[in-house]
Scaffold this motif. Structure first.
Motif, mmCIF file in Angstrom:
data_model
loop_
_atom_site.group_PDB
_atom_site.id
_atom_site.type_symbol
_atom_site.label_atom_id
_atom_site.label_comp_id
_atom_site.label_asym_id
_atom_site.label_seq_id
_atom_site.Cartn_x
_atom_site.Cartn_y
_atom_site.Cartn_z
ATOM 1 N N ALA A 1 59.672 10.656 25.964
ATOM 2 C CA ALA A 1 59.660 10.269 26.849
ATOM 3 C C ALA A 1 58.736 10.631 27.762
ATOM 4 N N ASN A 2 58.920 9.731 29.295
ATOM 5 C CA ASN A 2 57.198 10.542 29.703
ATOM 6 C C ASN A 2 57.650 11.394 31.096
ATOM 7 N N LEU A 3 57.417 12.613 31.145
ATOM 8 C CA LEU A 3 57.529 13.809 32.124
ATOM 9 C C LEU A 3 56.684 13.964 33.169
ATOM 10 N N ILE A 4 56.738 13.375 34.665
ATOM 11 C CA ILE A 4 55.802 13.673 35.836
ATOM 12 C C ILE A 4 56.367 14.904 35.927
ATOM 13 N N THR A 5 55.031 15.488 35.885
ATOM 14 C CA THR A 5 54.945 16.733 37.276
ATOM 15 C C THR A 5 55.111 16.919 38.363
ATOM 16 N N HIS A 6 54.710 15.245 39.106
ATOM 17 C CA HIS A 6 54.776 15.660 40.541
ATOM 18 C C HIS A 6 54.485 13.984 40.907
ATOM 19 N N GLY A 7 55.140 13.946 42.029
ATOM 20 C CA GLY A 7 55.133 12.013 42.648
ATOM 21 C C GLY A 7 53.157 12.057 43.001
ATOM 22 N N HIS A 8 52.843 11.771 42.678
ATOM 23 C CA HIS A 8 50.947 11.557 42.887
ATOM 24 C C HIS A 8 50.541 10.674 41.534
ATOM 25 N N PRO A 9 50.176 9.319 42.478
ATOM 26 C CA PRO A 9 49.572 8.255 41.442
ATOM 27 C C PRO A 9 49.034 8.628 40.407
ATOM 28 N N ASP A 10 48.173 9.540 40.478
ATOM 29 C CA ASP A 10 47.358 10.027 39.479
ATOM 30 C C ASP A 10 47.745 10.674 38.137
ATOM 31 N N HIS A 11 49.327 10.729 38.580
ATOM 32 C CA HIS A 11 49.311 11.394 37.920
ATOM 33 C C HIS A 11 50.396 10.402 36.869
ATOM 34 N N ALA B 1 61.900 13.363 35.848
ATOM 35 C CA ALA B 1 60.971 14.166 36.967
ATOM 36 C C ALA B 1 61.459 14.773 38.115
ATOM 37 N N GLY B 2 61.006 16.065 38.329
ATOM 38 C CA GLY B 2 61.542 16.666 40.001
ATOM 39 C C GLY B 2 62.658 15.461 40.126
ATOM 40 N N VAL B 3 63.765 16.495 41.226
ATOM 41 C CA VAL B 3 65.113 15.304 41.941
ATOM 42 C C VAL B 3 63.841 14.800 42.776
ATOM 43 N N ALA B 4 63.300 16.180 43.357
ATOM 44 C CA ALA B 4 62.830 15.761 44.873
ATOM 45 C C ALA B 4 61.631 14.670 44.790
ATOM 46 N N ASP B 5 61.018 14.207 43.876
ATOM 47 C CA ASP B 5 59.881 13.625 43.873
ATOM 48 C C ASP B 5 60.436 12.233 43.878
ATOM 49 N N ARG B 6 61.997 12.016 43.004
ATOM 50 C CA ARG B 6 61.754 10.432 42.374
ATOM 51 C C ARG B 6 61.808 9.477 42.829
ATOM 52 N N GLU B 7 61.743 9.908 43.769
ATOM 53 C CA GLU B 7 61.784 8.480 45.571
ATOM 54 C C GLU B 7 60.281 7.912 45.704
ATOM 55 N N ALA B 8 59.285 9.233 45.662
ATOM 56 C CA ALA B 8 57.856 9.334 45.591
ATOM 57 C C ALA B 8 57.991 8.434 44.456
ATOM 58 N N ILE B 9 58.359 8.400 43.435
ATOM 59 C CA ILE B 9 57.778 8.002 41.851
ATOM 60 C C ILE B 9 57.916 6.611 41.843
ATOM 61 N N VAL C 1 58.363 24.033 41.608
ATOM 62 C CA VAL C 1 57.239 24.868 42.046
ATOM 63 C C VAL C 1 57.032 24.028 43.619
ATOM 64 N N PRO C 2 57.651 23.697 44.435
ATOM 65 C CA PRO C 2 57.017 22.495 45.278
ATOM 66 C C PRO C 2 55.751 23.253 45.862
ATOM 67 N N GLY C 3 55.531 22.578 47.038
ATOM 68 C CA GLY C 3 54.690 22.760 47.767
ATOM 69 C C GLY C 3 53.009 21.626 47.841
ATOM 70 N N HIS C 4 52.858 21.392 46.511
ATOM 71 C CA HIS C 4 51.878 20.270 46.456
ATOM 72 C C HIS C 4 52.439 19.084 46.549
ATOM 73 N N SER C 5 53.867 18.617 45.897
ATOM 74 C CA SER C 5 54.863 17.892 46.469
ATOM 75 C C SER C 5 56.307 18.380 46.322
ATOM 76 N N PRO C 6 56.745 18.151 47.358
ATOM 77 C CA PRO C 6 58.438 18.461 47.822
ATOM 78 C C PRO C 6 59.127 18.964 46.545
ATOM 79 N N PHE D 1 44.334 17.769 52.120
ATOM 80 C CA PHE D 1 45.363 16.592 52.844
ATOM 81 C C PHE D 1 45.796 16.265 51.250
ATOM 82 N N LEU D 2 46.023 16.712 50.650
ATOM 83 C CA LEU D 2 46.536 16.330 49.279
ATOM 84 C C LEU D 2 47.388 16.542 48.786
ATOM 85 N N THR D 3 48.377 17.939 49.951
ATOM 86 C CA THR D 3 49.044 19.009 49.645
ATOM 87 C C THR D 3 50.016 18.832 50.265
ATOM 88 N N TRP D 4 51.908 18.545 50.195
ATOM 89 C CA TRP D 4 52.456 18.478 50.957
ATOM 90 C C TRP D 4 52.680 19.101 52.297
#
Length: 208
Positions: free
Chosen positions: A51-61, A78-86, A131-136, A167-170
């Motif tokens: 699998a490809n696991l994504i730490t958070h929903g930002h396009p550089d990841h 991916a984390g449940v709260a970043d699914r939509e962003a990805i 570990v939310p904050g940078h993204s949900p 500015f990059l952090t939710w």
């Protein structure tokens, strides 16, 4: 590819340690930007990735995730709260005009997330931490027996471990709580989304 700990390797990139991608056993962790897809595929083709696991929903990841998952026939996690962003390629961002502009113009294609990860899930010998904050829906990976931590962008390590750009952090205040949580684990090896790996002694604590 550079082995950093048992079963944990970092893909080569240029400039070194700028946007990091890792392989943990048979899991690709993050995928870099859209422009990195060729570099990532060259290094992982032929490996039996699950699998490809994504730490958070930002396009550089997740930028190369569609290309990698499609070429290799692997699912995206991916984390449940970043699914939509990805899936929509529209990340949650911080405050200000620049952040709003970034949210309006996708920098990478979205891709379906087929498994959402939650606190306490086990992945390739690591425990998922929410570990939310940078993204949900930001997640980190923690392996207790040798104190290895993949922290994504909870910390940046450009000159030293520090808070990611506002500015990059939710939610910067929420991210500070996540920083304290990870520092309290007293990891011996920390692998960042941006910046070189850091090793700490048994009595040392990550600076926050």
């Amino acid at each position: 590819m550079l082995e950093l700990a048992p079963g944990v390797s970092q893909l080569a990139d240029f400039p070194r340690n700028q946007i990091n991608v890792y392989v943990v056993e048979n899991i690709l962790v993050d995928a870099g930007t859209l422009a990195a897809r060729g570099r990532v595929l060259r290094q992982v083709t032929g490996r039996d990735l699950q699998a490809n696991l994504i730490t958070h929903g930002h396009p550089d990841h997740f930028g190369s995730s569609r290309a990698v998952c499609t070429r290799l026939g692997i699912p995206l996690w991916a984390g449940v709260a970043d699914r939509e962003a990805i899936e929509t390629a529209i990340p949650a961002t911080g405050e200000g005009r620049l952040a709003r502009l970034m949210g309006k113009f996708p920098l990478a294609p979205g891709h379906p997330v087929t498994r959402v990860l939650h606190e306490g899930d086990e992945v390739a010998g690591f425990t998922v931490l929410e570990v939310p904050g940078h993204s949900p829906g930001h997640i980190a990976l923690w392996r207790e027996w040798d104190a290895v931590l993949l922290c994504g962008d909870v910390f940046f390590n450009i000159r030293r471990p520090s808070q990611p750009p506002g500015f990059l952090t939710w939610k910067p205040d929420v991210n500070r709580q996540s920083m304290r949580r990870l520092a309290d684990l007293r990891p011996r090896l920390v692998l960042f989304g941006h910046g070189k790996p850091e090793r700490y002694g048994p009595l040392e604590r990550m600076p926050i």
